[in-house]
Design an enzyme around this catalytic site. Structure first.
Site, short mmCIF file in Angstrom:
data_model
loop_
_atom_site.label_atom_id
_atom_site.label_comp_id
_atom_site.label_asym_id
_atom_site.label_seq_id
_atom_site.Cartn_x
_atom_site.Cartn_y
_atom_site.Cartn_z
N ARG A 312 0.35 -49.53 53.99
CA ARG A 312 -0.26 -49.19 52.60
C ARG A 312 -0.07 -47.72 52.54
O ARG A 312 -0.73 -47.04 53.32
CB ARG A 312 -1.81 -49.78 52.46
CG ARG A 312 -1.77 -51.21 52.49
CD ARG A 312 -3.01 -51.76 52.35
NE ARG A 312 -2.98 -53.33 52.65
CZ ARG A 312 -4.18 -54.03 52.53
NH1 ARG A 312 -5.19 -53.48 52.24
NH2 ARG A 312 -3.96 -55.37 52.61
N HIS A 334 -4.41 -67.75 56.03
CA HIS A 334 -4.41 -68.22 54.87
C HIS A 334 -4.62 -69.67 54.99
O HIS A 334 -4.02 -70.41 55.88
CB HIS A 334 -3.05 -68.09 53.91
CG HIS A 334 -2.98 -66.54 53.71
ND1 HIS A 334 -2.50 -65.75 54.65
CD2 HIS A 334 -3.18 -65.62 52.60
CE1 HIS A 334 -2.32 -64.34 54.28
NE2 HIS A 334 -2.85 -64.51 53.06
N LYS A 414 -15.28 -64.20 46.27
CA LYS A 414 -15.04 -63.79 47.64
C LYS A 414 -16.51 -63.76 48.14
O LYS A 414 -17.45 -63.75 47.51
CB LYS A 414 -14.28 -62.68 47.96
CG LYS A 414 -15.02 -61.39 47.15
CD LYS A 414 -14.03 -60.52 47.57
CE LYS A 414 -14.71 -58.96 46.82
NZ LYS A 414 -14.43 -57.67 47.30
N HIS A 460 -7.67 -66.47 51.37
CA HIS A 460 -7.24 -65.55 52.34
C HIS A 460 -8.37 -65.19 53.11
O HIS A 460 -9.64 -65.16 52.41
CB HIS A 460 -7.05 -64.24 51.68
CG HIS A 460 -6.17 -64.21 50.53
ND1 HIS A 460 -4.90 -63.59 50.68
CD2 HIS A 460 -5.97 -64.44 49.33
CE1 HIS A 460 -3.90 -63.81 49.57
NE2 HIS A 460 -4.88 -64.35 48.85
#
Length: 587
Positions: A312, A334, A414, A460
């Site tokens: 990244r 996943h 999440k 995830h």
RNA sequence: GCUCCAGUGGCGCAAUGGCAGCGCAGCCGAUUUGUAAUCGGCAGGUUAUAGGUUCGAAUCCUAUCUGGAGCUCCA
């Protein structure tokens, strides 16, 4: 009227008291700075968790010498025993009072019409402020200015850069001293410093910033972490897979990364007129594995996992040792499942997380659930089912959590788990994240028991976060003294003289053959030197051998704590180290 | 990316316009040592890079790179 009186309030905690002290110290600092630098314009000066700051708009940044002078002058102001006075004004009055303070005027502008506008003053200094403060400057017993840094006005990079002075203040000199020594302790544990001293990793200019070279010592630890991780994942019925480091632009278009994540991706690599991108995430590849076959409801849950390195592009100023890098290895997985399996899957992830975190000696957690933001994709029922599963799982286990209302990503709710380290700092590692976006974008399906196509839930999750970051946290948590199961070298054999080398070799071979990571030191140095060296390298055990030990086929065992266990047979030493190497032993 | 600070042997540091130096680590030698540093010697630097100012630059100036403290960012 005085709003500072808190003597009758039984709920007044030490934290509140410190807030008042710090806020008041910030005022004193602003007082002194405006006296010394009349051109300085005031921004804001709030207390923080462990101190305070004040932002000033000033043409020339403060130097360290300035800081010392400010500090001296502040002490004088504090000694004058000024009381903090509360005042109220109309908007008109306060605008007049602050006509030379453009930033204050901007704050005033943002205060609703009907709200009371207050200031606090001490001596000749008066500052727009809601309080509260201490009653008198004499309550500021101990303070220290720490550092200067630039900070954007209102945190907005398009606004002017202000000069921020950080400081801290306490109710007693002892408390300040403790705080300052804690800062020192944190510095001693700094993973960048220990990384060099213990030869764990490096970052090289020529390779690139934010790209980690794992040295042999660091690599042993990483391998041990990975091996343990894989073992636990197989036990929890995950499928381990491997996926490539690059993928074609088309994949990232479908996933939406090129639309939403491009500024964090490395630029395209063009080959044969096709653009390839380094992967910033593993998920599209895992989805492609899912799609490599038709999936039946009987195949679910399908759990794919991978220790996958992603790249990244992080802005240069945010890189920080191992904690913020450009090449990071996620312990990724996943989970594709049916709606009726969601809760059990969350539960399973939690089991695995807690088990693995306990193994690394983390036993305190702070857990946060983030719910649906205003802009979101996915049907409401899905959000509800997912969010409730997160809550139910924690509640059934009696685990406390906070809710960050509307704090979820646009694609799903999440749960974040923060772990508490040995010196009380919290680090975010684990995140478990529903995704209602990717299954839709890729058109994921499974065949249900009626033979109809359905969209699976996709979760995830990463437990450690990134191996680089987690390693950094581990280094600081253990201050470099890794538990025996993780120590790159578990035992150093130290001969008393060079006559004993042969015996060192003999026991080294025996211990190695029994999976103990051992070395012996044949440098031309004295025993004391070698003990000191091993201890500085934080090697858990030292086995010292001389004539006596050779005669009795034994070794003299010493721990890195300085504890001298004494002479033991080699078998006993071996058993002791092996016992101490068990993963669930965090002593 | 922005503001400020800094970059000198592998590591930690000194030298502020006039001979690049110290400690640790490394190597060689002496020593043969019983629970946190034995002694002596040797070697190691184009002072981050490029350009400039100056008789002379690690030192001053400019740019770039890298690091640090923060800010911002971390769908």
């Amino acid at each position: 009227m005085n709003k500072n009186d808190n003597s009758s309030n039984p709920n007044s905690t030490i934290e509140e008291k410190r807030k008042r002290i710090r806020h008041s110290t910030a005022h004193v600092m602003a007082d002194v700075v405006t006296q010394m630098f009349p051109e300085a314009k005031l921004a804001i000066g709030p207390p923080t968790n462990d101190g305070f700051y004040y932002d000033f708009l000033i043409p020339k940044p403060f130097t360290n010498e300035d800081l010392e002078k400010i500090e001296k002058k502040m002490a004088k102001v504090i000694n004058s025993n000024f009381s903090f006075e509360y005042h109220e004004y109309t908007k008109k009055e306060i605008i007049e009072q602050n006509k030379d303070e453009p930033l204050k005027l901007e704050i005033i502008d943002g205060i609703p019409e009907n709200e009371t506008i207050s200031t606090y003053s001490h001596g000749n200094f008066e500052d727009l402020c809601a309080g509260p403060h201490v009653e008198s400057t004499k309550e500021i017993i101990a303070f220290k200015l720490l550092n200067v840094a630039g900070a954007y006005w209102k945190g907005d990079e398009s606004r002017p850069m202000l000069q921020r002075i950080y400081g801290t203040a306490f109710e007693s000199q002892d408390a300040l001293d403790t705080h300052l020594s804690n800062l020192e302790e944190a510095k001693k544990r700094d993973h960048r410093k220990l990384g060099k001293e213990l030869d764990l990793f490096s970052i090289d200019d020529q390779v690139g910033s934010g790209l980690i070279i794992w040295h042999p010592n660091g690599a042993i630890i990483r391998t041990l972490i990975e091996d343990m991780w894989k073992k636990e994942h197989y036990l929890s019925n995950y499928n381990l897979i491997f996926t490539p480091h690059v993928g074609k632009a088309n994949l990232w278009e479908t996933s939406g990364h090129l639309e939403f994540f491009k500024e964090n991706m490395f630029s395209a690599i063009e080959m044969d007129n096709v653009d390839y991108y380094l992967k910033p995430m593993n998920c599209p590849f895992h989805i492609k594995y899912y799609q490599s076959d038709i999936r039946s409801y009987r195949d679910l849950p399908l759990r794919t996992s991978e220790i996958g390195t992603v790249y990244r592009y992080e802005r240069a100023g945010v890189l920080h040792g191992l904690l913020r890098v450009r090449g990071l290895t996620q312990d990724d997985a996943h989970i594709f499942c049916r709606p009726d399996q969601v809760e059990e899957e969350i539960n399973g992830v939690l089991d695995l997380t807690l088990k693995i975190m306990h193994t690394f000696g983390f036993n305190d957690f702070s857990i946060k659930i983030s719910t649906k933001p205003t802009k979101a994709v996915g049907e409401d029922e899905k959000w509800e089912l997912a969010t409730n599963s997160l809550k139910n799982t924690l509640e059934k286990r009696n685990i406390e959590y906070e809710i960050d209302e509307g704090g979820g990503a646009f694609y799903g709710p999440k749960i974040d788990i923060h772990i508490k380290d040995a010196i009380g700092r919290f680090w975010q590692c684990t995140t478990v994240q529903f995704d209602f976006n990717l299954p839709h974008r890729f058109g994921l399906t499974y065949i249900d028991d009626n033979g109809k196509e359905n969209q699976p839930f996709m979760i995830h999750r990463t437990l450690l976060g990134s191996l680089e970051r987690f390693f950094g946290i581990l280094i600081e948590h253990y201050a470099g003294a890794f538990p025996t199961w993780l120590a790159p070298i578990q035992a150093m054999i130290i001969p008393i003289t060079d006559k004993h080398y042969e015996y060192c070799k003999e026991i080294s071979e025996k211990l190695s053959a029994n999976n103990i990571r051992v070395k012996y030191d044949t440098r031309n140095e004295r025993m004391n030197y070698k003990i000191r060296d091993a201890q500085n390298k934080k090697i858990p055990y030292m086995i010292i051998v001389g004539d006596k030990e050779i005669d009795t086929k034994s070794g003299s065992l010493r721990k890195r704590t300085g504890e001298n266990i004494g002479v033991l047979s080699i078998d006993d030493i071996q058993n002791m180290i092996l016992e101490d190497s068990l993963q669930n032993n965090n002593s």
